[in-house]
Design a protein around this motif. Structure first.
Motif, PDB file in Angstrom:
ATOM      1  N   GLN A 290       4.208  -9.422  -3.067  1.00 19.81           N
ATOM      2  CA  GLN A 290       4.982  -8.212  -2.760  1.00 19.81           C
ATOM      3  C   GLN A 290       6.481  -8.526  -2.650  1.00 19.81           C
ATOM      4  OE1 GLN A 290       3.215  -5.816  -3.436  1.00 19.81           O
ATOM      5  NE2 GLN A 290       1.921  -5.038  -1.782  1.00 19.81           N
ATOM      6  N   PRO A 291       6.882  -9.453  -1.753  1.00 19.74           N
ATOM      7  CA  PRO A 291       8.334  -9.734  -1.681  1.00 19.74           C
ATOM      8  C   PRO A 291       8.886 -10.293  -2.981  1.00 19.74           C
ATOM      9  CG  PRO A 291       7.075 -11.236  -0.274  1.00 19.74           C
ATOM     10  CD  PRO A 291       6.130 -10.184  -0.723  1.00 19.74           C
ATOM     11  N   THR A 293       7.966  -9.508  -5.984  1.00 18.78           N
ATOM     12  CA  THR A 293       8.168  -8.355  -6.867  1.00 18.78           C
ATOM     13  C   THR A 293       9.441  -7.610  -6.478  1.00 18.78           C
ATOM     14  OG1 THR A 293       5.776  -8.134  -6.932  1.00 18.78           O
ATOM     15  CG2 THR A 293       7.046  -6.282  -7.762  1.00 18.78           C
ATOM     16  N   ALA A 294       9.568  -7.377  -5.166  1.00 17.27           N
ATOM     17  CA  ALA A 294      10.726  -6.623  -4.696  1.00 17.27           C
ATOM     18  C   ALA A 294      12.016  -7.365  -5.053  1.00 17.27           C
ATOM     19  CB  ALA A 294      10.617  -6.410  -3.195  1.00 17.27           C
ATOM     20  N   ALA A 295      12.038  -8.682  -4.806  1.00 12.94           N
ATOM     21  CA  ALA A 295      13.243  -9.467  -5.074  1.00 12.94           C
ATOM     22  C   ALA A 295      13.598  -9.415  -6.554  1.00 12.94           C
ATOM     23  CB  ALA A 295      13.028 -10.908  -4.619  1.00 12.94           C
ATOM     24  N   THR A 297      12.851  -7.194  -8.747  1.00 12.09           N
ATOM     25  CA  THR A 297      13.276  -5.857  -9.143  1.00 12.09           C
ATOM     26  C   THR A 297      14.695  -5.565  -8.655  1.00 12.09           C
ATOM     27  OG1 THR A 297      10.970  -5.271  -8.832  1.00 12.09           O
ATOM     28  CG2 THR A 297      12.483  -3.467  -9.258  1.00 12.09           C
ATOM     29  N   TYR A 298      14.966  -5.955  -7.396  1.00 11.97           N
ATOM     30  CA  TYR A 298      16.327  -5.752  -6.871  1.00 11.97           C
ATOM     31  C   TYR A 298      17.348  -6.477  -7.745  1.00 11.97           C
ATOM     32  CZ  TYR A 298      15.037  -3.620  -2.364  1.00 11.97           C
ATOM     33  OH  TYR A 298      14.612  -2.781  -1.406  1.00 11.97           O
TER      34      TYR A 298
ATOM     35  N   ASP B  10       3.184   2.726  -3.516  1.00 13.88           N
ATOM     36  CA  ASP B  10       2.959   1.347  -3.068  1.00 13.88           C
ATOM     37  C   ASP B  10       3.140   1.310  -1.558  1.00 13.88           C
ATOM     38  OD1 ASP B  10       3.172  -1.508  -2.545  1.00 13.88           O
ATOM     39  OD2 ASP B  10       3.400  -1.710  -4.730  1.00 13.88           O
ATOM     40  N   ASP B  11       2.230   0.601  -0.875  1.00 13.34           N
ATOM     41  CA  ASP B  11       2.324   0.589   0.586  1.00 13.34           C
ATOM     42  C   ASP B  11       3.377  -0.395   1.075  1.00 13.34           C
ATOM     43  OD1 ASP B  11       0.647  -1.385  -0.430  1.00 13.34           O
ATOM     44  OD2 ASP B  11      -0.299  -1.716   1.509  1.00 13.34           O
ATOM     45  N   ASP B  12       3.899  -1.236   0.180  1.00  9.64           N
ATOM     46  CA  ASP B  12       4.917  -2.200   0.597  1.00  9.64           C
ATOM     47  C   ASP B  12       6.306  -1.582   0.456  1.00  9.64           C
ATOM     48  OD1 ASP B  12       5.077  -5.419   1.065  1.00  9.64           O
ATOM     49  OD2 ASP B  12       6.864  -4.622   0.042  1.00  9.64           O
ATOM     50  N   ALA B  14       9.380  -2.767   0.631  1.00  8.62           N
ATOM     51  CA  ALA B  14      10.380  -3.437  -0.209  1.00  8.62           C
ATOM     52  C   ALA B  14      10.100  -3.208  -1.690  1.00  8.62           C
ATOM     53  CB  ALA B  14      10.403  -4.925   0.102  1.00  8.62           C
ATOM     54  N   VAL B  15       8.824  -3.326  -2.069  1.00  8.94           N
ATOM     55  CA  VAL B  15       8.457  -3.122  -3.471  1.00  8.94           C
ATOM     56  C   VAL B  15       8.822  -1.707  -3.893  1.00  8.94           C
ATOM     57  CG1 VAL B  15       6.525  -2.964  -5.086  1.00  8.94           C
ATOM     58  CG2 VAL B  15       6.599  -4.831  -3.421  1.00  8.94           C
ATOM     59  N   ASP B  17      10.983   0.404  -2.532  1.00  6.54           N
ATOM     60  CA  ASP B  17      12.433   0.648  -2.543  1.00  6.54           C
ATOM     61  C   ASP B  17      13.108  -0.014  -3.744  1.00  6.54           C
ATOM     62  OD1 ASP B  17      14.860   1.619  -1.159  1.00  6.54           O
ATOM     63  OD2 ASP B  17      15.320  -0.537  -1.141  1.00  6.54           O
ATOM     64  N   ASP B  54       0.040   0.907  -7.007  1.00  3.70           N
ATOM     65  CA  ASP B  54      -0.592  -0.351  -6.606  1.00  3.70           C
ATOM     66  C   ASP B  54      -2.107  -0.099  -6.551  1.00  3.70           C
ATOM     67  OD1 ASP B  54      -0.951  -2.888  -5.715  1.00  3.70           O
ATOM     68  OD2 ASP B  54      -0.103  -2.575  -3.718  1.00  3.70           O
TER      69      ASP B  54
END
Lengths: 501, 202
Positions: A290-291, A293-295, A297-298, B10-12, B14-15, B17, B54
């Motif tokens: 999850q983090p 993916t977020a990183a 994408t950011y 998605d429940d996360d 950060a993902v 956003d 997700d």
């Protein structure tokens, strides 16, 4: 002279008396004929026996009249015979009939004489009759007793035949052994007496034989060693020649079952370690992805903004590209680790639920003892399913352990494992308990790995179980049990061909 | 691509956003939802949209989202699945359920962008075809029964002579009908007319 006169007198009267007796008999017989089948029945016998006996005595007495005077004496055997054949009432009737017959047939000098004679006869004949009755009662008791003794003997024989028992003398030589003891020792029951028990059991000594915890090693003639337990019984001093009785138990099967249970336990532990490691990896992978993916994408989004800045942003964009590459590399490392630990696609085979669970009885015994709970197993119907044996056993044990932990401190904890055919394709297995159940707020989180409500534990049990169930193509669901606690259930695919195979 | 709706489930935090930031930067109208339940309880109004979801989520999992969307919106709302928990059987199951793409987390955002572009491209094509078919239907109403027969025969690829034989009229009359049909259907050529007919059948 007097004698003669009397005899003549009697002789004169004889024909009439004989006639009257004959009359009495014919009446009796006709009566008997009239009642027909009752003659031999128990109802008629108490009357019939004294009547016939006294009648016969009367006839004999009349016959003996030719030789001399016998008065009451011939009636004594009649009373005796009655006493031997019938009860006290019949005896009294025989005595009475004898007195009546005597009084009627013999004219006496006076009433006193008649009365005294009748009384004397009554006393003497009753005494004799009483003896007869006692004798008969004793005979009957002896018969019952010997019957019982015989029965007990037979029972004892039957028990002894099935129990491996050996009796020894002081030197440790075999005096006697039952057939089953012969089977245990590997010797014929008639060849063993006189030989030392030490010939059959390694290092056997009488003074150590009463130690119950020792497992002896038996050796059969074909030299196969086997574990043997001996229960020892000392005989009292007066038993001739026998010093001790030993009861033998061949422990081969018990030891084999123990070994199997230990092996299964070890296997379950190994599978558990692998499963929980896999579960940890999967969970870790999910949490880390999850983090990552977020990183990624950011970074990508910021690249898009930088591109608008023209030339200035280009080198920054390249650097960001490198950062993204590293993040993706982390992702692929995680993926590789997970693939390594992930369960290969299960090799499902035809198995029977009842047998898989029966196999767990050793493990269940330990759980029941240490957790102070009762586990009931109730599998019904055609329970052939497609499953991977050890994994499914793991899932069931996990659910039972979980229930046991929920029942901690519960006075009479009960766990029930039920198996039922649910449809053409599905067989449902359900594990429920009478514990406190699951709080509604926790229902969402209980299957999540690494989340636990217990003081000890990793929170992997239910998520490992769910993974196992899902790899069998089912889903693990939870609801409230009618026992009061939680009920976990899952379905397995039924195997329809197993029956024919 | 500008103005297309994309919904991210998605429940996360950060993902969700990061994806919204990315997508908005690319010009999409993007909205985020915490779970399937959240998504369906305030289902956005849009004729067409792409949904990114997700799989492992509380309340309602991704598979259920795919099923419900297929039932409620059909092909107008294509679904892209992103998951950190992928395995082969799950991917197969998802593709069978009709998802457009199945992407494992973490992923190169370009991969998602491409997938989205493909999604909307297909969607635009589809909508254009549907629009053309709708227009064809409107024009077909004006045809007489005889003209309709000629139109269908032309779409089937028959020649004037064959049509004349089938309908038992002279080839000359067929030509007159054909000209009328072309005018009424506003078709510049025979091939345009045939395309109209074929489009309608899809």
């Amino acid at each position: 002279m007097v004698l003669r006169t009397r005899r003549f007198g009697r002789n004169r009267r004889a024909p009439s008396s004989v006639r009257s007796i004959g009359l009495a008999f014919s009446t009796l017989i006709s009566q008997l004929k009239f009642v027909g089948y009752d003659v031999s029945s128990a109802r008629m016998a108490p009357v019939l026996i004294p009547a016939v006996a006294v009648g016969a005595a009367l006839v004999i007495r009349q016959g003996l009249e030719l030789v001399g005077q016998f008065y009451y004496l011939p009636f004594v055997p009649a009373v005796m015979a009655t006493a031997m054949l019938a009860g006290r009432r019949s005896g009294a009737l025989a005595v009475g009939l004898s007195i009546v017959a005597n009084v009627v047939l013999v004219a006496r000098e006076g009433v006193v004489d008649t009365a005294i004679n009748a009384l004397l006869f009554t006393v003497v004949s009753w005494f004799i009759a009483e003896m007869c009755w006692r004798l008969r009662a004793m005979q009957r008791r002896a018969e019952t007793l010997s019957g019982r003794l015989l029965h007990r003997n037979q029972m004892l024989d039957a028990i002894l035949a099935s129990v491996p028992v050996v009796t020894l003398n002081r030197e440790g030589r075999i005096r006697y052994l039952t057939d089953s003891a012969g089977l245990v020792l590997g010797v014929a029951a008639d060849e063993a007496p006189g030989r030392l028990l030490g010939d059959f059991v390694e290092g056997f000594a009488l003074d150590a034989a009463d130690r119950e915890d020792v497992v002896w090693t038996g050796r059969r003639p074909n030299s196969m060693a086997y574990p043997l337990s001996i229960q020892f019984g000392m005989m009292p001093e007066n038993a001739e020649g026998v010093h001790a009785t030993l009861c033998l138990t061949d422990l081969t099967q018990a030891h084999a079952a123990d070994a199997r249970a230990r092996e299964l336990h070890a296997q379950l532990n190994r599978v558990w370690r692998l499963n929980s490691l896999g579960e940890m990896a999967a969970s870790l992978a999910h949490e880390l992805n999850q983090p990552l993916t977020a990183a990624t994408t950011y970074l990508h989004a910021s690249q898009a903004s930088l591109e608008k800045a023209g030339l200035m942003g280009q080198s920054a964009c390249r650097t960001i590209d490198l950062a993204k590459g590293q993040l993706l590399r982390a992702g692929s490392i995680i993926r590789r680790m997970r693939e390594l630990l992930a369960h290969e696609s299960r090799s499902l085979a035809a198995e029977r639920v009842s047998l898989m669970i029966a196999d767990l009885h050793g493990v269940l015994a330990v759980i029941q003892r240490t957790g102070a709970v009762v586990v009931e197993i109730d599998i019904e119907g055609d329970d052939a399913v497609r499953a991977e044996r050890i994994q499914l056993q793991q899932a069931v044990i996990n659910l039972i352990r979980n229930a046991t932990e929920a029942l901690e401190g519960h006075a009479d904890g009960r766990i029930r494992v039920t198996g039922r055919v649910r449809s053409e394709e599905l067989f449902e297995v359900r594990v429920e308990d009478n514990g406190p159940g699951i709080a509604p707020g926790l229902l969402d989180t209980i299957f999540r790995p690494l989340i636990t409500t217990k003081a000890s534990g990793m929170g992997l049990g239910l998520s490992v179980t769910r993974t196992i169930v899902e790899s069998h193509g089912g889903t693990l669901s939870v609801d409230r049990s009618e026992l009061g606690g939680a009920a976990f259930s899952f379905s397995l695919m039924r195997e329809r061909e197993l029956e024919e195979a | 691509m500008i103005g297309h709706s994309v919904f991210v489930i998605d429940d996360d935090e950060a993902v969700r956003d990061s994806l919204l930031t990315l997508l908005r930067g690319q010009g999409y109208m993007a909205r985020g939802f915490v779970s399937g339940l959240d998504f369906f309880s305030r289902l956005p109004e849009a004729p067409s949209a792409c949904v990114i979801t997700d799989i492992r989520m509380p309340d309602m999992d991704g598979a259920e989202v795919v099923r419900r969307l297929a039932a409620e919106k059909g092909h107008a709302w294509p679904v892209i699945v992103i998951t950190g928990h992928a395995d082969v059987p799950m991917a197969v199951q998802m593709m069978k359920a009709g998802v457009v793409d199945f992407i494992e987390k973490p992923f190169d955002p370009n991969r998602l962008s491409e997938s989205l572009r493909g999604c909307f491209g297909a969607l635009t094509d589809r909508l254009a075809r549907e629009e053309a078919a709708r227009r064809t239907d409107e024009r077909l109403v004006d045809l007489t029964p005889r003209e309709l027969q000629v139109f269908e025969s032309l779409v089937e690829g028959k020649s004037n002579k064959e049509i004349a034989l089938d309908l038992e009229i002279s080839p000359r009359t067929v030509e007159i009908f054909r000209a009328k049909v072309m005018a009424k259907m506003q078709a510049e050529s025979l091939s345009a007319l045939v395309r109209m007919g074929l489009n309608r059948r899809v």
